[in-house]
Design an enzyme around this catalytic site. Sequence first.
Site, PDB file in Angstrom:
ATOM      1  N   ASN A  32     -74.102 133.811 -56.589  1.00 31.11           N
ATOM      2  CA  ASN A  32     -74.549 132.335 -57.981  1.00 31.11           C
ATOM      3  C   ASN A  32     -74.836 130.501 -57.548  1.00 31.11           C
ATOM      4  OD1 ASN A  32     -71.717 131.532 -58.483  1.00 31.11           O
ATOM      5  ND2 ASN A  32     -71.264 131.620 -60.515  1.00 31.11           N
ATOM      6  N   ARG A  35     -70.905 127.332 -55.564  1.00 28.71           N
ATOM      7  CA  ARG A  35     -70.026 126.240 -55.179  1.00 28.71           C
ATOM      8  C   ARG A  35     -71.062 125.153 -55.259  1.00 28.71           C
ATOM      9  NH1 ARG A  35     -67.889 122.513 -53.929  1.00 28.71           N
ATOM     10  NH2 ARG A  35     -65.995 122.654 -53.004  1.00 28.71           N
ATOM     11  N   ARG A 101     -62.061 129.352 -55.721  1.00 29.95           N
ATOM     12  CA  ARG A 101     -60.932 129.227 -54.582  1.00 29.95           C
ATOM     13  C   ARG A 101     -59.907 128.395 -54.567  1.00 29.95           C
ATOM     14  NH1 ARG A 101     -60.597 125.379 -51.248  1.00 29.95           N
ATOM     15  NH2 ARG A 101     -62.381 124.774 -49.479  1.00 29.95           N
ATOM     16  N   THR A 145     -54.827 135.907 -51.546  1.00 31.08           N
ATOM     17  CA  THR A 145     -54.163 134.952 -51.470  1.00 31.08           C
ATOM     18  C   THR A 145     -52.692 135.541 -50.166  1.00 31.08           C
ATOM     19  OG1 THR A 145     -53.275 132.802 -51.337  1.00 31.08           O
ATOM     20  CG2 THR A 145     -53.445 134.108 -53.454  1.00 31.08           C
ATOM     21  N   SER A 187     -50.156 128.200 -59.213  1.00 32.31           N
ATOM     22  CA  SER A 187     -51.073 127.521 -59.922  1.00 32.31           C
ATOM     23  C   SER A 187     -52.107 128.421 -60.691  1.00 32.31           C
ATOM     24  CB  SER A 187     -52.227 126.512 -58.720  1.00 32.31           C
ATOM     25  OG  SER A 187     -53.058 127.665 -58.382  1.00 32.31           O
ATOM     26  N   TYR A 189     -55.318 129.251 -60.596  1.00 34.10           N
ATOM     27  CA  TYR A 189     -56.598 130.202 -59.571  1.00 34.10           C
ATOM     28  C   TYR A 189     -55.317 131.018 -58.650  1.00 34.10           C
ATOM     29  CZ  TYR A 189     -56.630 130.836 -54.251  1.00 34.10           C
ATOM     30  OH  TYR A 189     -56.569 131.821 -53.358  1.00 34.10           O
ATOM     31  N   HIS A 190     -54.118 130.897 -58.113  1.00 38.22           N
ATOM     32  CA  HIS A 190     -53.373 131.716 -57.227  1.00 38.22           C
ATOM     33  C   HIS A 190     -52.743 132.759 -58.531  1.00 38.22           C
ATOM     34  CE1 HIS A 190     -52.345 128.487 -54.147  1.00 38.22           C
ATOM     35  NE2 HIS A 190     -52.536 129.177 -53.105  1.00 38.22           N
ATOM     36  N   LYS A 193     -55.449 135.278 -59.028  1.00 40.03           N
ATOM     37  CA  LYS A 193     -54.984 136.673 -57.363  1.00 40.03           C
ATOM     38  C   LYS A 193     -54.167 137.494 -57.955  1.00 40.03           C
ATOM     39  CE  LYS A 193     -58.516 134.445 -55.024  1.00 40.03           C
ATOM     40  NZ  LYS A 193     -59.512 134.901 -54.266  1.00 40.03           N
ATOM     41  N   GLN A 216     -55.220 135.887 -47.910  1.00 42.81           N
ATOM     42  CA  GLN A 216     -54.754 135.304 -46.645  1.00 42.81           C
ATOM     43  C   GLN A 216     -54.466 133.991 -46.384  1.00 42.81           C
ATOM     44  OE1 GLN A 216     -59.259 134.565 -44.157  1.00 42.81           O
ATOM     45  NE2 GLN A 216     -59.647 133.301 -46.045  1.00 42.81           N
ATOM     46  N   THR A 261     -52.166 112.327 -45.541  1.00 42.59           N
ATOM     47  CA  THR A 261     -51.840 112.544 -46.877  1.00 42.59           C
ATOM     48  C   THR A 261     -51.345 113.465 -46.894  1.00 42.59           C
ATOM     49  OG1 THR A 261     -54.199 113.837 -48.113  1.00 42.59           O
ATOM     50  CG2 THR A 261     -53.797 111.276 -47.849  1.00 42.59           C
TER      51      THR A 261
HETATM   52  N1  USQ Z   1     -51.423 119.005 -48.729  1.00 44.16           N
HETATM   53  C1  USQ Z   1     -50.810 118.138 -48.348  1.00 44.16           C
HETATM   54  N2  USQ Z   1     -51.533 116.990 -48.894  1.00 44.16           N
HETATM   55  C2  USQ Z   1     -52.819 117.082 -48.792  1.00 44.16           C
HETATM   56  C3  USQ Z   1     -52.917 118.472 -49.299  1.00 44.16           C
HETATM   57  C4  USQ Z   1     -52.205 119.374 -49.243  1.00 44.16           C
HETATM   58  O1  USQ Z   1     -49.616 118.014 -48.103  1.00 44.16           O
HETATM   59  O2  USQ Z   1     -53.446 116.521 -47.968  1.00 44.16           O
HETATM   60  C5  USQ Z   1     -49.970 120.697 -49.647  1.00 44.16           C
HETATM   61  C6  USQ Z   1     -49.989 120.146 -50.555  1.00 44.16           C
HETATM   62  O3  USQ Z   1     -48.816 120.166 -51.487  1.00 44.16           O
HETATM   63  C7  USQ Z   1     -49.342 122.035 -50.510  1.00 44.16           C
HETATM   64  C8  USQ Z   1     -49.860 122.558 -49.272  1.00 44.16           C
HETATM   65  O4  USQ Z   1     -50.340 121.561 -48.759  1.00 44.16           O
HETATM   66  O5  USQ Z   1     -48.560 122.099 -49.850  1.00 44.16           O
HETATM   67  C9  USQ Z   1     -51.566 123.411 -49.019  1.00 44.16           C
HETATM   68  O6  USQ Z   1     -52.215 122.854 -49.899  1.00 44.16           O
HETATM   69  P1  USQ Z   1     -53.668 123.689 -50.002  1.00 44.16           P
HETATM   70  O7  USQ Z   1     -54.361 122.667 -50.477  1.00 44.16           O
HETATM   71  O8  USQ Z   1     -53.956 123.371 -48.016  1.00 44.16           O
HETATM   72  O9  USQ Z   1     -53.664 124.807 -49.858  1.00 44.16           O
HETATM   73  P2  USQ Z   1     -53.274 125.977 -51.339  1.00 44.16           P
HETATM   74  O10 USQ Z   1     -53.534 124.845 -52.321  1.00 44.16           O
HETATM   75  O11 USQ Z   1     -52.961 126.758 -51.595  1.00 44.16           O
HETATM   76  O12 USQ Z   1     -55.345 126.611 -50.971  1.00 44.16           O
HETATM   77  C10 USQ Z   1     -55.700 126.960 -50.270  1.00 44.16           C
HETATM   78  C11 USQ Z   1     -57.146 127.757 -50.389  1.00 44.16           C
HETATM   79  C12 USQ Z   1     -56.780 128.908 -51.276  1.00 44.16           C
HETATM   80  C13 USQ Z   1     -56.176 130.066 -50.697  1.00 44.16           C
HETATM   81  C14 USQ Z   1     -54.474 129.409 -49.684  1.00 44.16           C
HETATM   82  C15 USQ Z   1     -54.092 130.281 -49.263  1.00 44.16           C
HETATM   83  O13 USQ Z   1     -58.182 126.784 -50.910  1.00 44.16           O
HETATM   84  O14 USQ Z   1     -58.276 129.621 -50.728  1.00 44.16           O
HETATM   85  O15 USQ Z   1     -55.521 131.133 -51.634  1.00 44.16           O
HETATM   86  O16 USQ Z   1     -54.605 128.142 -49.232  1.00 44.16           O
HETATM   87  S1  USQ Z   1     -52.271 130.095 -49.058  1.00 44.16           S
HETATM   88  O17 USQ Z   1     -51.854 128.736 -49.523  1.00 44.16           O
HETATM   89  O18 USQ Z   1     -51.680 130.836 -48.270  1.00 44.16           O
HETATM   90  O19 USQ Z   1     -51.785 130.616 -51.140  1.00 44.16           O
END
Ligand code: USQ
Length: 406
Positions: A32, A35, A101, A145, A187, A189-190, A193, A216, A261
């Site tokens: 759709n 994004r 996502r 995820t 979150s 989002y999570h 899933k 993933q 960051t």
């Molecule tokens: N983080 C930082 N600095 C940043 C961005 C993020 O320290 O600038 C930290 C966050 O606080 C977090 C970690 O890095 O602890 C991961 O954050 P992320 O934004 O890279 O990942 P997340 O929000 O978990 O989501 C992403 C995808 C999502 C997927 C997930 C896989 O957006 O679609 O499902 O990764 S997982 O992380 O294994 O759940």
Amino acid sequence: MKIAVLGGDGFVGWPTSLHLSDAGHEIHILDNLSRRWIDTELGVQSLTPMDSIQERTRIWHAETGRRIHFHLIDLARDYELLKGWLGKHRPDAIVHFAEQRAAPYSMKSDRHKNYTVNNNVNATHNLLNALVELDLDAHLVHLGTMGVYGYSTVGAAIPEGYLPVGIETADGRAVSQEILYPANPGSIYHMTKCLDQLLFQFYAKNDGLRITDLHQGIVWGTHTEQTRRHTQLINRFDYDGDYGTVLNRFLIQAAIGYPLTVHGTGGQTRAFIHIQDSVRCIEIALKNPPVRGSRVEIFNQMTETHRVRDLAEMIAKMTGSKIAWLPNPRKEAPENDLIVKNEKFLGLGLEPTTLGEGLLGEIVDVAKKYAYRVDRTRVPAVSAWTKDIAIKVEHDPEGKRLKSVS
Ligand code: USQ
């Protein structure tokens, strides 16, 4: 195979569509384009310049002679349209990426929470419902995820979906059983899933649907073999505080001279996978469908784990960047270990692309090439997990938040 790629215009959906088309499959993208609308809502754009989906598929055809078909359908809202499409085309397999996502986007406001739940849960349920109604035995491969498990470890590896447990019965016997690993979302989002997992469990049990759920990790990189073939096949590459994910953000920040960051102490350990491996895993999953009537097949789709501060320090060393130690906008464990089992994909032939200076450097180069497209004010992550945290993490990118720079 005739394969429907739901959400095939997105960050992993697009390279997956190309990869599967290249492998000789007939690809239909259903999307759709939400994004692209969210980019407009947030006032940001992909670092890389993206063409329309129609233009992308035209270029792919001109380059390869292969057609990728595009159908504008909103899975969450257009149930009859979706059912009509599935009934007419009867694909052999369906890859389902069509969900919102980003964790930070899902936590922005009550409206964003509602949108994420309504969109994600309805999209998945509409699809499952239609498959049953149409007696369509397509293999469904869903992009889930690692976040369904919640990252914490009790000193044991996270298994691939199912946890063996011992239960004491009322008459004192010990029975063992495998249960879905306890969901522990971090979150909204999570959480969607996690809800998807229950929908899959029910429809596999009740209707015999053949479902594979891919848990993933964080995807890094931007190019795959096929997106490299033409500048107009380029993948999207997000850097903003909502959609940019941690490693890609650090690499872009390094390219534009922005302090990396790190949220909090950077003690968060997460699972990672390169985008090239991500598309390979999907192909492997498609080749290995579960048999009808069996439980949902679950793979951990990740190749390595890293601590956020280790990534920041590695990139700082490689590029000379500074690190900004920022208040964490998220409610998450400040430090965690993470051990994950991923033997299933390895056993089926996946050869992991792991973090190396060469590949990381290539991504920094892509980011440098398009650095002129970056709006630096959109780099900080400002979506806070609670109202209390929002007060502490006031958005002030050039001021107090970046004072703690090393
Ligand atoms: N983080 C930082 N600095 C940043 C961005 C993020 O320290 O600038 C930290 C966050 O606080 C977090 C970690 O890095 O602890 C991961 O954050 P992320 O934004 O890279 O990942 P997340 O929000 O978990 O989501 C992403 C995808 C999502 C997927 C997930 C896989 O957006 O679609 O499902 O990764 S997982 O992380 O294994 O759940």
